[in-house]
Scaffold this active site. Structure first.
Site, PDB file in Angstrom:
ATOM      1  N   SER A   1      43.974   3.842  60.966  1.00 53.88           N
ATOM      2  CA  SER A   1      43.556   2.443  60.962  1.00 53.88           C
ATOM      3  C   SER A   1      44.180   1.680  62.126  1.00 53.88           C
ATOM      4  O   SER A   1      44.837   2.268  62.987  1.00 53.88           O
ATOM      5  CB  SER A   1      43.918   1.800  59.617  1.00 53.88           C
ATOM      6  OG  SER A   1      43.285   0.546  59.483  1.00 53.88           O
ATOM      7  N   ASN A   2      43.938   0.393  62.151  1.00 52.61           N
ATOM      8  CA  ASN A   2      44.501  -0.488  63.167  1.00 52.61           C
ATOM      9  C   ASN A   2      45.263  -1.597  62.483  1.00 52.61           C
ATOM     10  O   ASN A   2      44.934  -1.984  61.379  1.00 52.61           O
ATOM     11  CB  ASN A   2      43.382  -1.124  63.995  1.00 52.61           C
ATOM     12  CG  ASN A   2      42.738  -0.155  64.944  1.00 52.61           C
ATOM     13  OD1 ASN A   2      43.403   0.663  65.541  1.00 52.61           O
ATOM     14  ND2 ASN A   2      41.432  -0.249  65.073  1.00 52.61           N
ATOM     15  N   ARG A   3      46.272  -2.110  63.155  1.00 47.05           N
ATOM     16  CA  ARG A   3      46.950  -3.294  62.647  1.00 47.05           C
ATOM     17  C   ARG A   3      46.016  -4.480  62.839  1.00 47.05           C
ATOM     18  O   ARG A   3      45.654  -4.802  63.971  1.00 47.05           O
ATOM     19  CB  ARG A   3      48.203  -3.593  63.463  1.00 47.05           C
ATOM     20  CG  ARG A   3      49.287  -2.596  63.319  1.00 47.05           C
ATOM     21  CD  ARG A   3      50.410  -2.981  64.274  1.00 47.05           C
ATOM     22  NE  ARG A   3      51.267  -1.844  64.513  1.00 47.05           N
ATOM     23  CZ  ARG A   3      52.239  -1.478  63.687  1.00 47.05           C
ATOM     24  NH1 ARG A   3      52.488  -2.181  62.600  1.00 47.05           N
ATOM     25  NH2 ARG A   3      52.975  -0.427  63.939  1.00 47.05           N
TER      26      ARG A   3
END
Lengths: 237, 237
Positions: free
Chosen positions: B38-40
């Site tokens: 995922s991404n922040r």
């Protein structure tokens, strides 16, 4: 003084005086400043267990990965992000932990290298090299003196068999296992648990996590009291 | 009838009558039933932009990855998880989108294979093979007829240079760039933006994301009105 008196009065219940450390939520392992490797976990089960332990009279420390949940009343909260940070926070409290409950979905692999700058899009495919993170639960269980150790297992298949193997391999006192998928387990309100220990097991049927957590804490408190009666020199004084 | 009358009255402002599609939040790419890439991204900037667009009179659809935020009033929300799901949701609305603003931190790589059962811990290291996801923004921009296209760029270094390159490469109408790290950009309340377009740029100084979003929407509305005046046959009728 009033607060400490209130604290004492609250500290009735099956876990009165017991110092409980609970881990909750996912951990997040950075790949670069933007990208992360993580686990699906809302933290709800761990937070519910912390609340139930507090209600049972325990002094509770909740070490949690990134979640969007309020801290249960009367619980000390420690926020961490990576498996390494959670590992360090648990070890720092080990000497003052009577009962450890590992509910967190700790990432067991992290990127071998973390890039300082954001990775630029390029190749159609990419190989990401991963390396193992410390096994917090196994390490706590192997520590001497050791707290009473409770683990969680999220499994997609052969739930009870995998959980029994984990109970033995990590020499836990008790393990709570749940099936993930089909609207159960992760990031949902409901759950169902199989609770196993050396010589016994118990099924907690599908229900809200808060309710399951209360039943689980009753089971843990019972096994904990038996273990303490059998092993602790302080009860023989 | 009352509701639609109210709708018309609300629809005053620089984006009155404009159909805006906005993406927000991270996407999550499954590795197995538990692990994700995922991404922040908290989704706060995208949600603030959606709210500001609505306040400017637009009809707003907000396509969002997993976030813990309430839907802004008067905004239609579509929840997705993966880049592929976000891609499909955006394409499904393309014919009814006048203005597209891609704020989401879309994962640009996903695991090449998704395991049906939970991966068991084993080897000390592991190679995860990743493959590119579709570039939603570039695809929207290349579509004919195309909406007015606004992109976001999160950069750790050479922010303006990287953003200018992205504006040109993807043939965007406007791009908003922010530096990530040092308490700015990701998962925090504050942000600062460099806004660039063909022939101009503007710096929005550090401030709360809600305030930046209002300024950004004013800038977008101005460029959008100019572009529509220059290109749309309907304004010449």
């Amino acid at each position: 003084e009033l607060a400490s008196e209130l604290g004492e009065r609250l500290a009735a219940g099956p876990l009165a005086g017991c110092r409980v450390t609970i881990t909750a939520g996912p951990t997040r392992e950075p790949i670069d400043p933007v990208r992360v490797l993580s686990n699906r976990s809302s933290g709800r089960m761990g937070f519910a267990v912390a609340e139930a332990a507090r209600a049972a009279g325990a002094r509770v420390t909740l070490i949690t990965g990134p979640v969007a949940l309020p801290t249960p009343a009367g619980v000390e909260r420690v926020d961490v992000e990576t498996a390494a940070e959670m590992h360090a926070a648990v070890l720092a409290r080990l000497a003052s932990t009577d009962l450890f409950i590992g509910v967190a979905a700790v990432a067991d692999y992290r990127p071998a290298e973390v890039m300082v700058h954001k990775l630029k899009k390029g190749a159609e495919t990419l190989e990401l090299r991963l390396t193992r993170t410390p096994d917090i639960l196994a390490e706590v269980s192997a520590h001497r003196p050791r707290p009473f150790c409770v683990g969680f297992a999220a499994e997609t298949e052969s739930v009870v068999e995998h959980a029994r193997a984990k109970l033995v391999a990590k020499q836990l006192d008790l393990i709570a296992a749940n099936r993930v998928g089909d609207g159960l387990g992760l990031e949902v309100e409901d759950n169902a648990l199989d609770v196993l220990w050396d010589g016994g097991q118990c099924r907690l049927e599908r229900g809200p996590k808060t309710e399951l957590a209360r039943h689980l804490i009753q089971l843990i408190a019972k096994r904990y009291a038996l273990a303490r009666g059998a092993h602790s020199p302080s009860t023989k004084a």
